[in-house]
Design a protein around this motif. Structure first.
Motif, short mmCIF file in Angstrom:
data_model
loop_
_atom_site.label_atom_id
_atom_site.label_comp_id
_atom_site.label_asym_id
_atom_site.label_seq_id
_atom_site.Cartn_x
_atom_site.Cartn_y
_atom_site.Cartn_z
N LEU A 1 0.83 -1.06 0.05
CA LEU A 1 0.03 -0.04 0.09
C LEU A 1 0.76 1.37 -0.04
O LEU A 1 0.53 2.03 -0.75
CB LEU A 1 -1.06 -0.02 1.25
N ASP A 2 2.09 1.21 0.78
CA ASP A 2 2.74 2.35 0.97
C ASP A 2 3.46 2.72 -0.62
O ASP A 2 3.62 3.72 -0.81
CB ASP A 2 3.94 2.12 1.75
N THR B 1 -1.95 9.22 1.93
CA THR B 1 -2.04 8.40 3.15
C THR B 1 -3.15 8.58 4.04
O THR B 1 -3.40 8.52 5.19
CB THR B 1 -0.68 8.15 4.22
N GLU C 1 -10.42 5.71 -4.20
CA GLU C 1 -10.16 5.27 -5.60
C GLU C 1 -10.82 6.04 -6.73
O GLU C 1 -10.52 6.74 -7.62
CB GLU C 1 -10.12 3.93 -6.07
N ASP D 1 0.36 9.18 -5.36
CA ASP D 1 0.71 10.76 -4.91
C ASP D 1 1.43 11.58 -5.68
O ASP D 1 1.09 12.55 -5.73
CB ASP D 1 1.09 10.48 -3.41
N ILE E 1 -8.13 6.12 2.25
CA ILE E 1 -7.40 5.19 1.81
C ILE E 1 -7.50 3.92 2.41
O ILE E 1 -7.90 2.62 1.90
CB ILE E 1 -6.10 5.00 1.34
N TYR E 2 -7.85 3.87 3.88
CA TYR E 2 -8.10 2.62 4.53
C TYR E 2 -9.56 2.31 5.04
O TYR E 2 -9.89 1.10 4.95
CB TYR E 2 -7.22 2.96 5.80
N TYR F 1 -5.77 10.81 -0.51
CA TYR F 1 -4.52 10.60 -0.99
C TYR F 1 -3.51 11.07 0.23
O TYR F 1 -3.89 11.45 1.22
CB TYR F 1 -4.29 11.20 -2.27
N CYS G 1 0.58 3.92 -2.81
CA CYS G 1 0.30 5.42 -2.57
C CYS G 1 1.53 6.36 -3.06
O CYS G 1 1.07 7.53 -3.59
CB CYS G 1 0.19 5.53 -1.06
N ARG G 2 2.68 5.93 -2.95
CA ARG G 2 3.79 6.94 -3.49
C ARG G 2 3.66 7.06 -4.91
O ARG G 2 3.81 8.34 -5.32
CB ARG G 2 5.09 6.18 -3.08
#
Length: 77
Positions: free
Chosen positions: A21-22, A48, A60, A29, A52-53, A46, A25-26
Motif C-alpha cells: 500500500l505504501d 495516506t 479510488e 501521490d 484510503i484505509y 491521497y 500510494c507513493r
C-alpha cells in the motif's frame, strides 16, 4: 507464550500489505502532485489519508474522477 502460526502468518501478511500500500500510494501521490490534481481531490483520498484505509473504493473513485475531469478540461478547444 508461543505465537500461534495463524497469528504469525497474519502479522507477516499485514506487514506485506502495508508495504504494498505504501508503494502504491507513493506512485499515486506523485502522479497527483506532478499533474496539479491536489486541489481537485480531498486530501483524505491521497497522501495516506484515512479514506484510503476506511473507504478504499471511494478514495479510488475520487482520484479516478479527478484525472478524468482534468483530461476532459485539457481536451476542450
Amino acid at each position: 507464550m508461543k505465537i500461534p502460526k495463524y497469528i504469525d502468518a497474519a502479522l507477516k501478511r499485514r506487514t506485506r500489505y502495508a508495504e504494498l500500500l505504501d508503494n502504491a500510494c507513493r506512485v499515486v501521490d506523485d502522479f497527483i502532485m506532478r499533474n496539479g490534481l491536489a486541489d481537485d481531490i480531498d486530501s483524505a483520498c491521497y497522501l495516506t489519508g484515512c479514506e484510503i484505509y476506511v473507504n478504499p473504493g471511494i478514495a479510488e473513485e475520487a482520484v479516478r474522477n479527478a484525472i478524468i475531469k482534468k483530461a476532459a478540461v485539457n481536451q476542450r478547444p
